[in-house]
Write an enzyme that holds these catalytic residues in place. Sequence first.
Site, short mmCIF file in Angstrom:
data_model
loop_
_atom_site.label_atom_id
_atom_site.label_comp_id
_atom_site.label_asym_id
_atom_site.label_seq_id
_atom_site.Cartn_x
_atom_site.Cartn_y
_atom_site.Cartn_z
N ARG A 174 -14.51 -64.61 -23.95
CA ARG A 174 -16.12 -64.01 -23.83
C ARG A 174 -16.96 -65.28 -24.96
O ARG A 174 -18.04 -65.53 -24.95
CB ARG A 174 -16.86 -62.79 -24.59
CG ARG A 174 -15.93 -62.15 -25.76
CD ARG A 174 -16.15 -60.67 -25.79
NE ARG A 174 -15.11 -60.43 -24.98
CZ ARG A 174 -14.21 -59.26 -25.14
NH1 ARG A 174 -14.91 -58.03 -25.66
NH2 ARG A 174 -13.56 -58.89 -24.56
N LYS B 4 -0.87 -61.87 -30.40
CA LYS B 4 -0.67 -60.71 -29.43
C LYS B 4 1.10 -60.09 -29.14
O LYS B 4 1.53 -60.82 -30.06
CB LYS B 4 -0.52 -61.18 -27.91
CG LYS B 4 -2.24 -61.20 -26.91
CD LYS B 4 -2.03 -62.31 -25.63
CE LYS B 4 -2.91 -62.77 -25.10
NZ LYS B 4 -3.88 -61.46 -25.02
#
Length: 433
Positions: free
Chosen positions: A284, A210
Site C-alpha cells: 500500500r 516473514k
Amino acid sequence: MQITLSTAPASESWGKNAILSFNQDQAVIHLKDDEKSNLVLVQKAARKLRGQGIKDVELVGDAWELENCWAFYQGFYSAKQDYSIEFPHLDDEPQDELLVRIECGDFVREIINEPAQTLTPVKLAERAAEFISKQAENYADKSAVSFQIISGEALKEQGYHGIFTVGRGSINPPAMLQLDFNPTNDPNSPVLACLVGKGITFDSGGYSIKPSDGMSTMRTDMGGAALLTGALGFAIAHGLNQRVKLYLCCAENLVSGNAFKLGDIITYKNGVTAEILNTDAEGRLVLADGLIEADSQNPQFIVDCATLTGAAKVAVGNDYHSVLSMDDALVNSLFQAAKEENEPFWRLPFEDFHRSQITSSFADIANTGTAPVVAGASTATAFLSYFVKNYQQRWLHIDCSATYRKSGSDLWAVGATGIGVKTLANLLVTKAS
C-alpha cells in the site's frame, strides 16, 4: 498422444463418471451437457494428463473450439514449460484469439514465476514497457506508446516517497514505470483509465520479517503489476482505441542498514503522512504514489491491482480475485466482464468507517489497522483511499488472490495462473466503446 472430445459417457470400466478414457495412443475427454461445466472438465482432464507424465499432445477432431482449446491449455500449462500442444485448425478469428490469449497469458505467468534474482524492480518496469510497446506495434501503432522509468534517487527527488522508502534497503534500486498508451496521437486526448500495479519483486517483510515458508513465494508479489500489464496488452490486441495510462510501482522490500523501520513516517505528494507500524504492509505504501499520479490525470476510472493482503486470501482462497470499491456501477461493469470471460471475482466490503480504523498518534494514518478487530483487506483499501480524491467513485481496488498457487489443484499447476487478464481487458475495451 492424441486428445479427442466425446459427448458419450466413458465405459464404467474407467470408473464411475470418468472424464477420461484411453485407447492405445489416444485419450478421450468425455463431456457433459452443460457448456460451462465442460470447460472446467476439459481443464481438469488436462491436469490429469499432466499428472500422468504426458507432455506431448495433439488435439484432434471437429469438436475442439476456441473455449475448450483455451481450457485445455490452462490446465496443461506448467511453470517449467516442458510440454508441447498441437492445436487443431480453427477458423481465422478464433485461431487469432487463441494465440493472443496464449501470448498475453504467458507473459503474465512467466514474469510472475521468474526468480527475483533476475527480475529486479528496474527490469520489471523495462519488461512491461517492452511488452506493451510490442503489442502496440503488432496491433495498433508503436508510436502510440510512450513511457519513462524513474528509479533510485530520482524517485525521492520527484516526490515518490512511498516507492523510494520501501525500496531503499535493496542494492537493486526501486523504480516507477509511467506508460502512456495513446492511440489517438493527440497529446490533449482525455484519459479513459489509469492502471496502478504493485510491483514488489521480492518481499522479505522488511524488519517485520516473514517466516521462511511465507517468504518462499514472495518473488510473486509483483503479480498485480504483471496482471495489469497483460490486461492492457490484451486490450490493445482487441482494438483498444482510447487513452490508458499504466503506473507500475516497483521495489524490493529487504532488510539492511538503509531499510525503512517501524515508527518511520512517510510524507506523500498530496500531503498525507503515514506512520509505519509494519514494514510487511509495504504494498500500500508504493501504490499510494501510483494512485496520486493516476488521480492527477483525471481519468474516467482508476483500477489498481495488488497481491496486497493475506486477509483477502483467507477470505476467498486462491480461487477468486477480491474486489473492493464503493462505486456499485463500476463493480457491476467489472463483474459483467468477468461473467463474459468466465473468470472468478468476489466483492469484499469497503465502507467509510474502515477509514477510521487506521489511526495514528503521530501521522494522519497508519499503514495497518489499529482497531481491536479489523478487516485486513478492507483497512488496506482504506489506506489507499487517502490517495484518491474522490475515492467513492470511479475507483476499483483488486486484491488479486488468484494470481499464484503455492500448491497445485485439479485445475491449476503450481505457479502463476493468469486469471483476470481477459476480464480487465474486457472492461477497458467495453468502457472505450
